[in-house]
Design an enzyme around this catalytic site. Structure first.
Site, short mmCIF file in Angstrom:
data_model
loop_
_atom_site.label_atom_id
_atom_site.label_comp_id
_atom_site.label_asym_id
_atom_site.label_seq_id
_atom_site.Cartn_x
_atom_site.Cartn_y
_atom_site.Cartn_z
N GLU A 287 55.11 51.63 39.73
CA GLU A 287 56.30 51.36 38.93
C GLU A 287 57.15 52.62 38.75
O GLU A 287 58.36 52.53 38.58
CB GLU A 287 55.86 50.82 37.56
CG GLU A 287 56.91 49.98 36.86
CD GLU A 287 56.34 49.17 35.72
OE1 GLU A 287 56.06 47.97 35.93
OE2 GLU A 287 56.16 49.73 34.63
N HIS A 308 32.63 47.95 53.80
CA HIS A 308 32.16 46.82 54.59
C HIS A 308 33.24 45.76 54.77
O HIS A 308 32.97 44.68 55.31
CB HIS A 308 30.91 46.21 53.94
CG HIS A 308 29.75 47.14 53.91
ND1 HIS A 308 28.73 47.12 54.84
CD2 HIS A 308 29.46 48.18 53.09
CE1 HIS A 308 27.85 48.07 54.58
NE2 HIS A 308 28.28 48.74 53.52
N LYS A 422 61.87 37.96 36.88
CA LYS A 422 62.03 37.33 35.57
C LYS A 422 63.31 36.50 35.52
O LYS A 422 63.32 35.37 35.01
CB LYS A 422 62.05 38.38 34.46
CG LYS A 422 60.75 39.15 34.28
CD LYS A 422 60.87 40.16 33.15
CE LYS A 422 59.63 40.99 33.00
NZ LYS A 422 59.75 42.00 31.92
#
Length: 446
Positions: A287, A308, A422
């Protein structure tokens, strides 16, 4: 006492010229932070926070935590992003790995999380767990209108009031919010909740050493005084530019690697307790730096587990990555590998060794293999996992992030891109006030 050490010898050789060239810019970046004349300077409240936290505030937080601990089996921390990640990072790092599988004990509630997603099953299952249980809520939101925590708080506030009674619920809800304004501040005043303030000059991702993080951490039973003391020591150690300043070293080197074509930083841990610390770190750097078409992409892996699954890509994939390894020098518990007379698994050569000895050799072997494969390796060694060390590590990454962002040439303290999803979500949900956006997005979807 210094609890963390940084080692760059297996990374600096990949970008030595750029690293040296960044010295002057790093000095300027540190000056910008301390002089407060860089972009985002209205969000520098975290910079001197550890050394300036009043002892009476820590005392009050501990007193509030004690009240919740005495009256709750569970404490639900409602928040998203920086409003919960810092607390979860510290609590997970310091807790028994299987703490969630034990029943709550008196004066030792489980800290749970809500409002960090919009998962319907998650919410319903948390309701099921809390049915008939004694629980409290720490709701963390500057505005009180952020969608995810607002939904969660509405649901669990109603549930708590039904189970405990509206009057009793007042003492079981604590709001961490804006000092004067916002929906949550208004509600807290109306209902009479105890409140703590999110400082105006501290952004969410830098807020773990404010009541945002300190209150949940104290509720989990950990020593917030030692956490703050560790951070204050790192604050003091990193005041001035120098080749010994670990924040400067890290910021200079990661930018040098970026300039040389390493676009992805993988935060590696060899201790599973640090998984959520990496989640906090990813928000802090993602951010802060991902803007203006720039920024190192922050990723993370848990080793040896992810060797793995991701080990092949890291070893031989596109050479655009570097690793920063969090290594814990001394685990808190000693466990040795037993001998087996049949030795069908062929590991008797390890008998008598500590599990951590094997882990450390896996760490060293991985580093050698990855460096040989063209992956620079920065090592950050922690003496042990405790509050003091984590306080130092939190401040180390915060300070280095500010320096690094200025080196990169961005404002490390804003997040303009976060609003895009948003706005679309509100338009799609036909939120009042978004009529034009709703019409536009519906036309786009035709």
């Amino acid at each position: 006492m210094k609890s963390i050490e940084i080692c760059i010898k297996d990374a600096v050789s990949f970008a030595e010229k750029q690293y040296e060239a960044n010295k002057t810019s790093a000095t300027e970046a540190i000056a910008k932070l301390h002089d407060g004349n860089g972009e985002g300077n209205d969000f520098l409240g975290w910079l001197n926070l550890p050394s300036s936290i009043p002892s009476d505030l820590l005392d009050r937080i501990n007193k509030t935590a004690e009240r919740l601990r005495e009256n709750c089996e569970y404490v639900v921390c409602v928040g998203i992003g920086g409003s919960y990640l810092g607390a979860k990072a510290v609590i997970s790092a310091l807790s028994d790995s299987f703490a969630d599988f034990y029943a709550p004990k008196p004066n030792s509630p489980k800290v749970l999380y809500a409002g960090q997603n919009i998962g319907e099953e998650y919410t319903a299952e948390l309701e099921k767990l809390l049915t008939g249980k004694k629980f409290g809520i720490i709701v963390i939101s500057k505005s009180g209108t952020t969608t995810e925590p607002a939904i969660a708080f509405r649901i669990f506030k109603e549930m708590l009031e039904k189970q405990a009674g509206k009057e009793a619920a007042k003492d079981l809800i604590v709001a961490v919010t804006d000092e004067k304004k916002g929906a949550l501040r208004t509600l807290a005043t109306q209902e009479g909740y105890e409140t703590y303030v999110i400082p105006d000059n501290v952004g969410g991702r830098f807020s773990v050493l404010t009541p945002v993080g300190l209150l949940p951490i104290a509720c989990a039973g950990f020593d917030i005084v030692k956490l703050v003391e560790g951070a204050a020591e790192m604050e003091k150690e990193t005041l001035h530019p120098s080749d010994e300043n670990p924040c400067e070293i890290y910021a200079r080197l990661r930018n040098a690697l970026y300039q040389s074509g390493k676009k992805i930083e993988i935060l590696v841990n060899f201790n599973p307790k640090l998984h959520y610390f990496a989640e906090w770190w990813k928000q802090l750097y993602g951010e802060s730096e991902g803007k203006d078409g720039k920024g190192i992409f922050p990723a993370s892996v848990d080793f040896t587990t992810d060797l793995h699954s991701m080990g092949q890509w890291i070893q031989q994939g596109e050479r655009t990555i570097f690793e920063t390894v969090l290594s814990v020098k001394e685990p808190a518990i000693t466990r040795r590998i037993p001998e087996d007379s049949a030795n069908l698994d062929g590991i008797n050569y390890l008998a008598g060794k500590r599990i951590d000895e094997v882990n450390k050799m896996a760490e060293l072997g991985t580093k050698i293999a990855h460096v040989d494969g063209g992956v620079p390796n920065i090592k950050i060694e922690l003496n042990k996992l405790d509050e003091h060390t984590l306080g130092q590590l939190i401040y180390f990454f915060e300070k280095a992030c500010g320096i690094s962002g200025y080196l990169l040439g961005v404002n490390p303290f804003n997040q303009p891109g976060v609003e895009a999803y948003k706005k679309n979500m509100f338009a799609l949900l036909e939120k009042p006030g978004y009529e034009n956006e709703t019409a536009a997005i519906k036309a786009k979807l035709k």
